[in-house]
Design an enzyme around this catalytic site. Structure first.
Site, PDB file in Angstrom:
ATOM      1  N   LYS A   1       0.864  -1.187   0.000  1.00  6.80           N
ATOM      2  CA  LYS A   1       0.000   0.000   0.000  1.00  6.80           C
ATOM      3  C   LYS A   1       0.897   1.232   0.000  1.00  6.80           C
ATOM      4  CE  LYS A   1      -3.186   2.658   2.993  1.00  6.80           C
ATOM      5  NZ  LYS A   1      -4.046   2.650   4.208  1.00  6.80           N
TER       6      LYS A   1
ATOM      7  N   ASP B   1      -2.538  10.270   3.526  1.00  8.28           N
ATOM      8  CA  ASP B   1      -3.939   9.884   3.708  1.00  8.28           C
ATOM      9  C   ASP B   1      -4.652  10.936   4.554  1.00  8.28           C
ATOM     10  OD1 ASP B   1      -6.360   8.659   4.025  1.00  8.28           O
ATOM     11  OD2 ASP B   1      -5.638   7.031   5.314  1.00  8.28           O
TER      12      ASP B   1
ATOM     13  N   LYS C   1     -10.069  13.113   7.950  1.00  5.24           N
ATOM     14  CA  LYS C   1      -9.598  12.717   9.281  1.00  5.24           C
ATOM     15  C   LYS C   1      -9.566  13.932  10.202  1.00  5.24           C
ATOM     16  CE  LYS C   1      -6.539   8.863   8.017  1.00  5.24           C
ATOM     17  NZ  LYS C   1      -7.209   7.812   8.804  1.00  5.24           N
TER      18      LYS C   1
ATOM     19  N   ASP D   1       1.614   6.451   5.566  1.00 11.09           N
ATOM     20  CA  ASP D   1       0.645   5.514   4.993  1.00 11.09           C
ATOM     21  C   ASP D   1       1.179   4.819   3.729  1.00 11.09           C
ATOM     22  OD1 ASP D   1      -1.744   4.252   5.539  1.00 11.09           O
ATOM     23  OD2 ASP D   1      -2.978   5.667   4.408  1.00 11.09           O
TER      24      ASP D   1
ATOM     25  N   ASP E   1     -12.158   7.205   3.717  1.00  9.46           N
ATOM     26  CA  ASP E   1     -10.952   6.977   4.515  1.00  9.46           C
ATOM     27  C   ASP E   1     -10.564   5.495   4.559  1.00  9.46           C
ATOM     28  OD1 ASP E   1      -8.794   7.645   6.046  1.00  9.46           O
ATOM     29  OD2 ASP E   1      -9.925   7.940   7.912  1.00  9.46           O
TER      30      ASP E   1
ATOM     31  N   GLU F   1      -9.434   3.724   2.261  1.00  9.56           N
ATOM     32  CA  GLU F   1      -8.923   3.765   0.887  1.00  9.56           C
ATOM     33  C   GLU F   1      -7.866   2.708   0.606  1.00  9.56           C
ATOM     34  OE1 GLU F   1      -7.631   5.434   3.290  1.00  9.56           O
ATOM     35  OE2 GLU F   1      -5.506   5.069   2.906  1.00  9.56           O
TER      36      GLU F   1
ATOM     37  N   ARG G   1      -7.750  -0.503   1.176  1.00  7.39           N
ATOM     38  CA  ARG G   1      -8.317  -1.697   0.557  1.00  7.39           C
ATOM     39  C   ARG G   1      -8.732  -1.427  -0.890  1.00  7.39           C
ATOM     40  NH1 ARG G   1     -12.743  -1.843   5.284  1.00  7.39           N
ATOM     41  NH2 ARG G   1     -10.990  -0.797   6.283  1.00  7.39           N
TER      42      ARG G   1
HETATM   43  N1  BES Z   1      -4.204   4.583   6.927  1.00  7.87           N
HETATM   44  C1  BES Z   1      -5.349   4.375   7.711  1.00  7.87           C
HETATM   45  C2  BES Z   1      -5.119   3.381   8.841  1.00  7.87           C
HETATM   46  C3  BES Z   1      -4.375   3.916  10.048  1.00  7.87           C
HETATM   47  C4  BES Z   1      -4.975   4.784  10.917  1.00  7.87           C
HETATM   48  C5  BES Z   1      -3.101   3.447  10.307  1.00  7.87           C
HETATM   49  C6  BES Z   1      -4.285   5.220  12.031  1.00  7.87           C
HETATM   50  C7  BES Z   1      -2.434   3.878  11.423  1.00  7.87           C
HETATM   51  C8  BES Z   1      -3.018   4.772  12.295  1.00  7.87           C
HETATM   52  C9  BES Z   1      -6.488   3.829   6.850  1.00  7.87           C
HETATM   53  O1  BES Z   1      -6.515   4.278   5.559  1.00  7.87           O
HETATM   54  C10 BES Z   1      -7.751   4.266   7.500  1.00  7.87           C
HETATM   55  O2  BES Z   1      -7.998   5.413   7.549  1.00  7.87           O
HETATM   56  N2  BES Z   1      -8.526   3.293   7.984  1.00  7.87           N
HETATM   57  C11 BES Z   1      -9.742   3.581   8.651  1.00  7.87           C
HETATM   58  C12 BES Z   1     -10.762   2.570   8.215  1.00  7.87           C
HETATM   59  C13 BES Z   1     -12.145   2.886   8.682  1.00  7.87           C
HETATM   60  C14 BES Z   1     -12.677   4.114   7.976  1.00  7.87           C
HETATM   61  C15 BES Z   1     -13.023   1.688   8.397  1.00  7.87           C
HETATM   62  C16 BES Z   1      -9.487   3.485  10.149  1.00  7.87           C
HETATM   63  O3  BES Z   1      -8.725   2.596  10.577  1.00  7.87           O
HETATM   64  O4  BES Z   1      -9.984   4.331  10.876  1.00  7.87           O
HETATM   65 ZN    ZN Z   2      -4.718   4.859   4.766  1.00  4.91          ZN
HETATM   66 MN    MN Z   3      -7.584   6.104   5.379  1.00  5.82          MN
END
Ligand code: BES
Ligand code: ZN
Ligand code: MN
Length: 500
Positions: free
Chosen positions: A268, A273, A280, A291, A350, A352, A354
């Site tokens: 990835k 992000d 966010k 990210d 968010d 994204e 996947r």
């Molecule tokens: N890059 C983030 C995951 C992340 C968040 C990694 C904080 C490390 C610290 C990912 O793209 C994301 O935002 N995931 C969301 C998914 C949710 C919207 C289902 C998350 O984990 O909040």
């Molecule tokens: Zn992300």
């Molecule tokens: Mn995200």
């Protein structure tokens, strides 16, 4: 630091070695290691131990100067823990203390004469690798963008490992591999630590091109037009709001037999992000420059195995873009068609990671892979469940069916870059139901890292696959903010072990 292997014989060479700092061991029960005994002809070490200045517990140290029994300028006595049962953990903390000692000394060179062949459940090669990685780790700085660099580390610049002559050849190979691995880890850290205005998708693509040049790898960079032609509607929906062009990177190290099926790594590469329209919150948002650590770990691992000239076919694939809000950005509720033909209702922009990975996972079917491992900072939920100690590992394939789970777990354990297996089960798939498309990109709350893995799983049914969620392990926040270089040690060891 410059590393080398030195053959020695405990009785003679150790005592007569001329070096700035000679490192020898002492155990908890106050006995001296063989090399330390060789310096104790005049009882100087015994006297120092008797004085109570060092306990011998793992990581304790005592610096002695001008010993009559040693030609070395300094002797660094380091505690190793239990005699006859030095654990990997104790050895690592002893080497961390040596690294601290080396950094603060006036000596320019050192010799490590510890019992590298006496560590419980590990061999000499492991000890050489662990010591090399630990010393390199202690020297790592990320100051390329500071106008005044941090003061250059003083102290030991050349380090030799003293070993019995019979172990020298094996140790030299282990050292060469350890240096290649440390170089890979550092590339991954450097890329992770760079800010998103410098480390763009184009920057990642250029890094891949440079690696291809340096190590004669195959490289292909696909641009927006080519991604459109491939019908990567899911990946393209993530980059829609960004002014930075996306890059799809394919890097090939074909070190194995021509007909051998490749092992494929998919990273990835979200270079920033923001969350997109599902923006966010502001606190610590800067950390979303990390990210792309999955992508960085693919590049670092490719560098390590290329430098090792690994006899294995390995393909690294990276889906790189930014996730930004704008008038052209994808909106919650938008439905896109992935390269696989499956449609996705994007309920949260968010989620994204996947969305870029699913198209990359479909793309790699063309390689008829022996196995595919994707690496992603995918979910905050993974940090909640496993913290920063273990990478989350998800796969359908375990001992009952070609053993990918066991391979990855063992590789992690060997290097201390550990992973923990998490479930993927049909039950969690329910959470991805959409009223309007084949699936939604987020599920009902609960088990977020598992639901994300279940989403990816739907795109991997053509091959053996595992997913590594490195959201908790790829970087550290707070005062010690910085990329860790994980899981490059795990991945590199996994690939090393696959060579037949
Ligand atoms: N890059 C983030 C995951 C992340 C968040 C990694 C904080 C490390 C610290 C990912 O793209 C994301 O935002 N995931 C969301 C998914 C949710 C919207 C289902 C998350 O984990 O909040
Ligand atoms: Zn992300
Ligand atoms: Mn995200």
């Amino acid at each position: 630091m410059d590393f080398s292997i030195k053959a020695f014989d405990a009785k003679n060479t150790i005592a007569t070695s001329k070096t700035g700092c000679l490192v020898v061991g002492i155990f908890e029960d106050k006995t001296l290691s063989v090399a330390a005994q060789a310096l104790d002809k005049k009882g100087e070490l015994t006297a120092a131990v008797k004085s109570g200045d060092i306990s011998g517990k793992a990581g304790t140290t005592l610096l002695l100067r001008g010993l009559a029994g040693a030609a070395a300028e300094r002797v660094l006595l380091v505690g190793l823990g239990k005699e006859g049962a030095v654990s990997g953990k104790d050895f690592t903390s002893a080497i961390q203390s040596v690294a601290r000692g080396f950094a603060s000394l006036g000596a320019a060179d050192g010799i490590i004469a510890l019992p590298l062949d006496g560590i419980t459940a590990h061999d000499t090669a492991w000890a050489v690798q662990t010591a090399t990685l630990t010393l390199r780790e202690s020297l790592y700085r990320s100051d390329s963008l500071k106008s005044k660099k941090d003061a250059p580390a003083a102290g030991v610049k050349k380090c030799a490992f003293a070993l019995a002559a019979a172990d020298v050849t094996a140790a030299k190979n282990a050292l060469a591999q350890a240096i290649a691995l440390a170089n890979g880890v550092e590339l991954t850290k450097d890329l992770g630590n760079l800010p998103a205005n410098i480390c763009t998708p184009t920057y990642l693509a250029n890094t891949a091109k440079q690696l291809a040049k340096d190590y004669k790898l195959g490289v292909e960079i696909l641009d927006t037009k080519q991604l459109q032609a491939l019908k990567m509607g899911s990946f393209l929906s993530v980059t829609a709001g960004s002014d930075e062009p996306p890059k799809f990177i394919v890097l090939k190290h074909m070190g194995g037999k021509a007909k051998e099926a490749p092992t494929v790594l998919v990273g990835k590469g979200i270079t920033f992000d923001t969350g997109g329209i599902s923006l966010k919150p502001g606190a610590a948002m800067d950390e979303m420059k990390y990210d792309m650590c999955g992508a960085a770990s693919v590049l670092g691992t490719m560098r390590a195995i290329a430098e090792m000239k690994l006899k294995l076919n390995v393909i690294g694939v990276i889906a790189a873009c930014e996730n930004m809000p704008s008038g052209r950005a994808t909106k919650p509720g938008d439905i896109v068609t992935s390269m696989s033909g499956q449609t996705i209702e994007i309920l949260n922009t968010d989620a994204e990671g996947r969305l870029v990975l699913c198209d990359a996972l479909t793309y790699v079917e063309r390689f008829k892979p022996a196995a595919v491992v994707d690496i992603a900072t995918l979910t905050g939920a993974c940090v909640v469940s496993l913290g920063s100690h273990n990478t989350g590992m998800f796969t359908r394939h375990d001992a009952a069916h070609d053993g990918l789970a066991e391979e990855l777990l063992a590789a992690g354990k060997h290097t201390g870059d550990t992973a923990w297996r998490m479930p993927i089960e049909e039950a969690y798939n329910e959470q991805l139901k959409s009223n309007f498309a084949d699936m939604a990109n987020i599920g009902a709350p609960g088990g977020g890292s598992i639901v994300a893995a279940c989403f990816l799983e739907r795109y991997t049914r053509q091959y053996t696959w595992a997913h590594l969620d490195i959201a908790g392990t790829a970087w550290k926040g707070g005062g010690a903010k910085g990329a860790t270089g994980r899981p490059v040690p795990l991945l590199t060891t996994f690939l090393l072990n696959r060579v037949k």
